[in-house]
Design a protein around this motif. Structure first.
Motif, short mmCIF file in Angstrom:
data_model
loop_
_atom_site.label_atom_id
_atom_site.label_comp_id
_atom_site.label_asym_id
_atom_site.label_seq_id
_atom_site.Cartn_x
_atom_site.Cartn_y
_atom_site.Cartn_z
N ASN A 188 0.82 -1.21 0.00
CA ASN A 188 0.00 0.00 0.00
C ASN A 188 0.86 1.26 0.00
O ASN A 188 0.65 2.19 -0.79
N HIS A 251 -7.14 -3.27 -3.80
CA HIS A 251 -5.74 -2.89 -4.03
C HIS A 251 -5.19 -3.54 -5.29
O HIS A 251 -4.39 -2.93 -6.02
N GLU A 254 -6.58 -1.48 -8.20
CA GLU A 254 -6.01 -0.12 -8.17
C GLU A 254 -4.58 -0.14 -8.70
O GLU A 254 -4.18 0.71 -9.51
#
Length: 395
Positions: A188, A251, A254
């Motif tokens: 992240n 995630h 993304e």
């Protein structure tokens, strides 16, 4: 098909304005300056809630990025408000970092340097500089960039460390939130460092920064992308030993489009070609997490194969961009169909048609999750960006 895309683009313009109107009308803190720290699911403002750096940086980015599309001077003014507040109250003039949170009265609350927050500040500041040419914004972005490189970059093992104390010493609790594994290197944070750096490169064409972005992309490729499954590895110690945790569908998707965009910004052909392949592979892997109604489930716990049956607002936003990007790369209608179905799901279940903005999410039985409408993590960035990206991508 073109009429469907035209209709989608029209709806996205309307939704972008609706999101921006919500933040303009509900979140400006007239008492303490800046923006309110929290609005609950009933749309009630929580008085004197603490204010997060990430929320402020994302408001800064969203209104700055929206201004060229909306040409609304109010949106530029809100971006200016976010910039002034961030630079006056979140930036740590003593140690050159960024407070993770401040109290409503602007005194520092949590003073740790979470690299994720610095990365988002760079993302927002560089976007604001693009519309304002405000030298102070660029200087602040560069200052934070140099601090990340000085303190967070691991010169021995490569990659970036998660967090530090206010004066840049090691810290015990490295987590972004309670749900995260307490590890020193995370997907992240690396994703959002490269996102911030690439945005900075758009306004500051520096050769060393370009090389750093290339290194980041290759580091992410080596450690975080599972090239066999198309999912992402999320948590590692400083020596790149993995702490296997969850598959995060949001995630995954993304990263699929965002990493490719970063490669395109630095115009590295070889890296672009590789990340084009990953963009499609990861989109294909993400289909595992799509429900029959078109909504994207939240996470799969790997160890016990347990699906977290929640559909949060932000993975839907990232799915819309990621699958449209896969459609652009392949021309395959199936990716566009996923976007259309997910957008219908979003309109039906996540957009709050009464009060504006999107609910945090829904459970498997379609009941609304009683979590923030605006807050530490509930920002206009994911859904605002989905509108902006698709508006700019649809011909």
């Amino acid at each position: 098909m073109s009429s469907n895309l035209k209709q989608l683009k029209t709806e996205l313009h309307e939704e972008l304005n609706s999101i921006l109107n919500y933040w303009e009308n509900n979140t400006i803190d007239h008492k303490n300056g800046g923006f309110v720290g929290q609005i609950d699911y009933k749309n009630e403002t929580i008085a004197n809630a603490e204010k997060g750096a990430v929320l402020n940086a994302r408001i800064l980015w969203t209104f700055s990025a929206s201004y060229p599309v909306t040409q609304n001077e109010n949106h530029k003014k809100i971006a200016e408000r976010a910039f002034e507040y961030l630079s006056a109250h979140f930036y740590d003039t003593k140690f050159g970092g960024l407070f993770w949170s401040i109290n409503a009265d602007t005194t520092p609350k949590d003073t740790k340097n979470q690299i994720y927050a610095l990365a988002f500040a760079i993302y927002g500041l560089s976007e604001f500089y693009a519309i304002s040419q405000n030298k102070k914004a660029l200087e602040l972005a560069l200052s934070l960039y140099h601090q990340i490189e000085k303190h967070s970059f691991d010169e021995v093992n490569n990659g970036y460390l998660e967090a530090f104390t206010r004066d840049w010493q090691p810290i015990d609790d490295l987590r972004l939130s309670e749900k995260d594994a307490n590890e020193k290197k995370t997907m992240n944070t690396h994703l959002h460092i490269v996102e911030g750096y690439a945005n900075l490169y758009k306004v500051w064409k520096n050769e060393q920064l370009k090389e750093i972005i290339e290194n980041l992309l290759l580091t992410i490729e080596k450690h975080f992308i599972n090239t066999e499954t198309g999912h992402l590895h999320l948590f590692f110690d400083e020596n790149w030993n993995e702490n296997t945790d969850v598959i995060s569908y949001g995630h995954d998707i993304e990263a699929a489009w965002l990493l490719l965009q970063c490669a395109e910004i630095i115009e590295n052909k070889e890296i672009i070609e590789r990340f084009q392949k990953y963009a499609v592979q990861i989109a294909d892997a993400t289909t595992e997490g799509i429900d029959t109604d078109g909504g994207l489930w939240y996470e799969l716990e790997i160890k016990n194969n347990h699906l977290i049956k929640e559909k949060h607002w932000w993975p839907q936003s990232e799915l819309q961009i990621g699958f449209y990007a896969a459609y652009q790369l392949t021309g395959d209608q199936k990716y566009l169909d996923v976007v259309s179905k997910n957008w219908e799901f979003t309109k039906k279940h996540l957009i709050d048609h009464e009060n504006g903005e999107w609910f945090w999410g829904i459970y498997h039985d379609y009941t609304v999750m009683k979590k923030d409408k605006a807050g530490f993590w509930k920002c206009p960035y994911h859904n605002g960006r989905a509108c902006l990206e698709l508006i700019n991508r649809i011909p």
